[in-house]
Design a protein around this motif. Structure first.
Motif, PDB file in Angstrom:
ATOM      1  N   GLN A  42      42.041  16.958  80.447  1.00  0.00           N
ATOM      2  CA  GLN A  42      42.545  17.121  79.085  1.00  0.00           C
ATOM      3  C   GLN A  42      42.736  18.591  78.745  1.00  0.00           C
ATOM      4  O   GLN A  42      43.723  18.978  78.101  1.00  0.00           O
ATOM      5  N   ALA A  43      41.810  19.436  79.205  1.00  0.00           N
ATOM      6  CA  ALA A  43      41.869  20.867  78.890  1.00  0.00           C
ATOM      7  C   ALA A  43      42.841  21.619  79.791  1.00  0.00           C
ATOM      8  O   ALA A  43      43.532  22.538  79.343  1.00  0.00           O
ATOM      9  N   ALA A  44      42.900  21.239  81.063  1.00  0.00           N
ATOM     10  CA  ALA A  44      43.668  22.009  82.061  1.00  0.00           C
ATOM     11  C   ALA A  44      45.135  21.603  82.051  1.00  0.00           C
ATOM     12  O   ALA A  44      45.636  20.980  82.993  1.00  0.00           O
ATOM     13  N   ALA A  67      34.020  14.499  75.642  1.00  0.00           N
ATOM     14  CA  ALA A  67      34.733  13.443  76.379  1.00  0.00           C
ATOM     15  C   ALA A  67      33.703  12.545  77.059  1.00  0.00           C
ATOM     16  O   ALA A  67      32.622  12.999  77.432  1.00  0.00           O
ATOM     17  N   PRO A  68      34.036  11.274  77.244  1.00  0.00           N
ATOM     18  CA  PRO A  68      33.079  10.345  77.855  1.00  0.00           C
ATOM     19  C   PRO A  68      32.840  10.586  79.339  1.00  0.00           C
ATOM     20  O   PRO A  68      31.835  10.147  79.895  1.00  0.00           O
ATOM     21  N   ALA A  69      33.782  11.286  80.010  1.00  0.00           N
ATOM     22  CA  ALA A  69      33.646  11.546  81.445  1.00  0.00           C
ATOM     23  C   ALA A  69      34.088  12.974  81.736  1.00  0.00           C
ATOM     24  O   ALA A  69      35.082  13.440  81.169  1.00  0.00           O
ATOM     25  N   PRO A  70      33.354  13.703  82.605  1.00  0.00           N
ATOM     26  CA  PRO A  70      33.708  15.104  82.893  1.00  0.00           C
ATOM     27  C   PRO A  70      35.136  15.283  83.389  1.00  0.00           C
ATOM     28  O   PRO A  70      35.849  16.178  82.930  1.00  0.00           O
ATOM     29  N   ALA A  71      35.587  14.454  84.326  1.00  0.00           N
ATOM     30  CA  ALA A  71      36.944  14.612  84.865  1.00  0.00           C
ATOM     31  C   ALA A  71      37.987  14.430  83.776  1.00  0.00           C
ATOM     32  O   ALA A  71      38.984  15.162  83.727  1.00  0.00           O
ATOM     33  N   GLN A 123      38.725  13.501  91.424  1.00  0.00           N
ATOM     34  CA  GLN A 123      39.593  13.053  90.329  1.00  0.00           C
ATOM     35  C   GLN A 123      40.475  14.180  89.817  1.00  0.00           C
ATOM     36  O   GLN A 123      41.667  13.980  89.534  1.00  0.00           O
ATOM     37  N   VAL A 124      39.909  15.369  89.690  1.00  0.00           N
ATOM     38  CA  VAL A 124      40.705  16.496  89.211  1.00  0.00           C
ATOM     39  C   VAL A 124      41.712  16.922  90.269  1.00  0.00           C
ATOM     40  O   VAL A 124      42.877  17.216  89.963  1.00  0.00           O
ATOM     41  N   LEU A 125      41.309  16.954  91.538  1.00  0.00           N
ATOM     42  CA  LEU A 125      42.242  17.296  92.611  1.00  0.00           C
ATOM     43  C   LEU A 125      43.439  16.342  92.636  1.00  0.00           C
ATOM     44  O   LEU A 125      44.581  16.756  92.837  1.00  0.00           O
ATOM     45  N   LEU A 126      43.188  15.078  92.408  1.00  0.00           N
ATOM     46  CA  LEU A 126      44.239  14.074  92.513  1.00  0.00           C
ATOM     47  C   LEU A 126      45.203  14.089  91.334  1.00  0.00           C
ATOM     48  O   LEU A 126      46.385  13.775  91.496  1.00  0.00           O
ATOM     49  N   HIS A 127      44.715  14.464  90.149  1.00  0.00           N
ATOM     50  CA  HIS A 127      45.507  14.240  88.948  1.00  0.00           C
ATOM     51  C   HIS A 127      45.822  15.491  88.144  1.00  0.00           C
ATOM     52  O   HIS A 127      46.563  15.397  87.157  1.00  0.00           O
ATOM     53  N   SER A 128      45.332  16.651  88.534  1.00  0.00           N
ATOM     54  CA  SER A 128      45.595  17.862  87.761  1.00  0.00           C
ATOM     55  C   SER A 128      47.071  18.244  87.815  1.00  0.00           C
ATOM     56  O   SER A 128      47.723  18.134  88.858  1.00  0.00           O
ATOM     57  N   THR A 129      47.589  18.716  86.677  1.00  0.00           N
ATOM     58  CA  THR A 129      48.970  19.189  86.625  1.00  0.00           C
ATOM     59  C   THR A 129      49.063  20.694  86.850  1.00  0.00           C
ATOM     60  O   THR A 129      50.163  21.245  86.859  1.00  0.00           O
ATOM     61  N   VAL A 130      47.921  21.363  87.026  1.00  0.00           N
ATOM     62  CA  VAL A 130      47.910  22.782  87.376  1.00  0.00           C
ATOM     63  C   VAL A 130      47.162  22.930  88.698  1.00  0.00           C
ATOM     64  O   VAL A 130      46.389  22.058  89.094  1.00  0.00           O
ATOM     65  N   LEU A 139      34.646  26.210  80.695  1.00  0.00           N
ATOM     66  CA  LEU A 139      34.716  24.874  80.102  1.00  0.00           C
ATOM     67  C   LEU A 139      33.471  24.071  80.449  1.00  0.00           C
ATOM     68  O   LEU A 139      33.064  23.993  81.607  1.00  0.00           O
ATOM     69  N   HIS A 140      32.887  23.449  79.414  1.00  0.00           N
ATOM     70  CA  HIS A 140      31.810  22.503  79.631  1.00  0.00           C
ATOM     71  C   HIS A 140      32.169  21.230  78.876  1.00  0.00           C
ATOM     72  O   HIS A 140      32.413  21.271  77.660  1.00  0.00           O
ATOM     73  N   VAL A 141      32.251  20.131  79.598  1.00  0.00           N
ATOM     74  CA  VAL A 141      32.551  18.842  78.977  1.00  0.00           C
ATOM     75  C   VAL A 141      31.246  18.218  78.513  1.00  0.00           C
ATOM     76  O   VAL A 141      30.298  18.073  79.294  1.00  0.00           O
TER      77      VAL A 141
END
Length: 274
Positions: free
Chosen positions: A227-229, A218-222, A258-265, A179-181
């Motif tokens: 969105q993808a994960a 997307a406007p921001a990488p996180a 940000q991804v660590l805090l909010h990822s659902t996977v 994935l590349h944002v």
């Protein structure tokens, strides 16, 4: 040498989910588990800001560990340490050389990001090592098969951890998607550049499953990564953490945080070398 997975446990729900996930990984990897409980005796503890701390005494801890290890289908050893978690993990890593450090992420949806437990950050700073963070509400009985690897478009190297990641992908027979944002970039050009970037690291060498590429505008990488994960499409997301992202003072504003805090996977953080 038999590989190992180092799992932190405090006997709460998030730790149980992390142990379940690690057990699912251990079987295809042919790995044993090292279960580590850290008794945090100091009243000055950053984890007090956001979650519960186990108040079990030494005898109760031993009984709890024995109960857990007796029911696991893979080889396991249990250890108890004292003090700060990051220091205890660094010591265990130096002795066991695990493939991954695994920990659970407790429910922190109602807590401001800046106050969320700094355990993951402390570990990255004290002992930079591949770290798998499992959300408290993830429940599965199968090893991950669909893995999303997010890259930022810059060259990177995983150094000694390249072999660990390749072994993980091989043993799981995983489908790897890169994935590349992007923002206002041609997706086809971005996908080709991302694939070439990862191929140079050696991660994709000799993989049986074809490697896919995905670009998201997307406007921001996180935001794009989250969105993808999604569990519908992927079982795990992998992030490349550069030292500047976890050694700086603004870690809580970084993509990794940000991804660590909010990822659902579950999120696998791979420290890059400079």
């Amino acid at each position: 040498m038999v590989p190992s997975l180092l799992i932190l446990t405090d006997f709460f729900q998030a730790a149980k989910r992390a142990l379940d996930y690690a057990t699912n990984l251990a079987e295809p990897l042919g790995a044993r588990l090292v279960l580590l409980h850290v008794r945090r005796d100091s009243i000055i503890d950053p984890d007090l800001l956001t979650g519960e701390l186990s108040s079990l005494n030494q005898h109760a801890v031993k009984l709890a560990l024995n109960r857990i290890t007796a029911n696991l289908p893979v080889p396991v050893v249990a250890e108890v340490d004292h003090g700060r978690v990051a220091s205890a993990v660094a010591d265990a890593v130096s002795r066991h050389h695990p493939a991954l450090v695994v920990l659970g992420r407790p429910a922190t949806e109602e807590t401001p990001d800046e106050l969320v437990s700094t355990t993951a950050l402390d570990i990255l700073r004290t002992a930079p090592y591949p770290m798998l963070v499992v959300p408290h509400n993830v429940h599965t009985t199968k090893p991950p098969r669909r893995i999303l690897l997010a890259v930022d478009g810059e060259d990177f190297s995983l150094g000694q951890h390249t072999g660990t990641m390749r072994h993980l992908l091989d043993a799981l027979h995983a489908e790897l998607t890169l994935l590349h944002v992007t923002e206002n970039t041609d997706p086809s050009e971005s996908g080709a550049a991302t694939l070439a970037l990862v191929q140079r690291t050696g991660l994709t060498a000799d993989l049986v499953q074809p490697v896919r590429s995905l670009s998201i505008d997307a406007p921001a990488p996180a935001e794009g990564i989250l969105q993808a994960a999604r569990p519908t499409y992927f079982d795990m997301v992998v992030l490349i953490a550069r030292p500047r992202s976890f050694l700086g003072e603004l870690f809580h504003h970084s993509v990794t945080a940000q991804v660590l805090l909010h990822s659902t996977v579950p999120v696998l953080v791979l420290p890059a070398t400079e």
